[in-house]
Design a protein around this motif. Structure first.
Motif, short mmCIF file in Angstrom:
data_model
loop_
_atom_site.label_atom_id
_atom_site.label_comp_id
_atom_site.label_asym_id
_atom_site.label_seq_id
_atom_site.Cartn_x
_atom_site.Cartn_y
_atom_site.Cartn_z
N ALA A 15 -1.57 -2.88 -7.07
CA ALA A 15 -1.55 -1.52 -7.61
C ALA A 15 -2.13 -0.53 -6.60
O ALA A 15 -2.81 -0.90 -5.64
CB ALA A 15 -2.36 -1.46 -8.90
N THR A 16 -1.86 0.74 -6.83
CA THR A 16 -2.42 1.79 -5.98
C THR A 16 -3.93 1.81 -6.16
O THR A 16 -4.41 1.87 -7.30
CB THR A 16 -1.84 3.16 -6.36
N HIS A 33 -1.15 -8.30 2.43
CA HIS A 33 0.10 -8.07 1.70
C HIS A 33 1.32 -8.12 2.63
O HIS A 33 2.35 -7.52 2.35
CB HIS A 33 0.04 -6.73 0.97
N ARG A 34 1.21 -8.87 3.71
CA ARG A 34 2.31 -8.91 4.70
C ARG A 34 3.62 -9.41 4.10
O ARG A 34 4.69 -9.02 4.56
CB ARG A 34 1.92 -9.72 5.92
N ALA A 35 3.58 -10.22 3.07
CA ALA A 35 4.81 -10.72 2.46
C ALA A 35 5.40 -9.74 1.44
O ALA A 35 6.52 -9.92 0.98
CB ALA A 35 4.55 -12.06 1.77
N HIS A 40 7.76 -2.29 -3.42
CA HIS A 40 7.29 -2.92 -4.66
C HIS A 40 5.77 -3.08 -4.72
O HIS A 40 5.24 -3.36 -5.79
CB HIS A 40 7.94 -4.29 -4.83
N CYS A 41 5.08 -2.94 -3.63
CA CYS A 41 3.62 -3.12 -3.60
C CYS A 41 2.98 -1.77 -3.25
O CYS A 41 3.06 -1.31 -2.11
CB CYS A 41 3.24 -4.18 -2.55
N ARG A 42 2.37 -1.15 -4.23
CA ARG A 42 1.79 0.18 -4.04
C ARG A 42 0.63 0.16 -3.04
O ARG A 42 0.44 1.09 -2.28
CB ARG A 42 1.34 0.77 -5.37
N ARG A 63 15.08 -0.10 11.60
CA ARG A 63 14.80 -1.23 10.70
C ARG A 63 14.56 -0.74 9.30
O ARG A 63 14.06 0.36 9.08
CB ARG A 63 13.56 -1.99 11.17
N HIS A 64 14.91 -1.59 8.36
CA HIS A 64 14.61 -1.30 6.96
C HIS A 64 13.29 -1.94 6.61
O HIS A 64 12.88 -2.93 7.20
CB HIS A 64 15.71 -1.84 6.04
N ARG A 65 12.62 -1.41 5.62
CA ARG A 65 11.32 -1.92 5.21
C ARG A 65 11.45 -3.33 4.80
O ARG A 65 10.72 -4.14 4.71
CB ARG A 65 10.76 -1.09 4.07
#
Length: 65
Positions: A15-16, A33-35, A40-42, A63-65
């Motif tokens: 969460a944020t 949170h590298r994966a 999707h990961c605030r 590149r795309h995220r």
């Protein structure tokens, strides 16, 4: 490692965060949170944007995220 259990649990949360991240926290969040996708990961999204604002990351436009 001097992190308290509460700090480690917060770092693992997707969460944020309640407060802005320091540069060190942003770097650590990116590592933990590298994966995760920043879509999707605030926490990772905030860390990514924090590091961009500080000039620590320059996004690759091909590149795309």
């Amino acid at each position: 490692m001097g992190d308290s259990l509460l700090e480690l649990l917060e770092l693992a949360d997707h969460a944020t965060p309640a407060n802005p991240l320091t540069l060190n926290q942003a770097h650590e969040s990116m590592r933990v949170h590298r994966a995760c996708s920043i879509d999707h990961c605030r926490r990772k999204a905030l860390a990514f944007n924090t590091l961009i604002a500080a000039g620590r990351i320059v996004p690759d436009s091909s590149r795309h995220r």
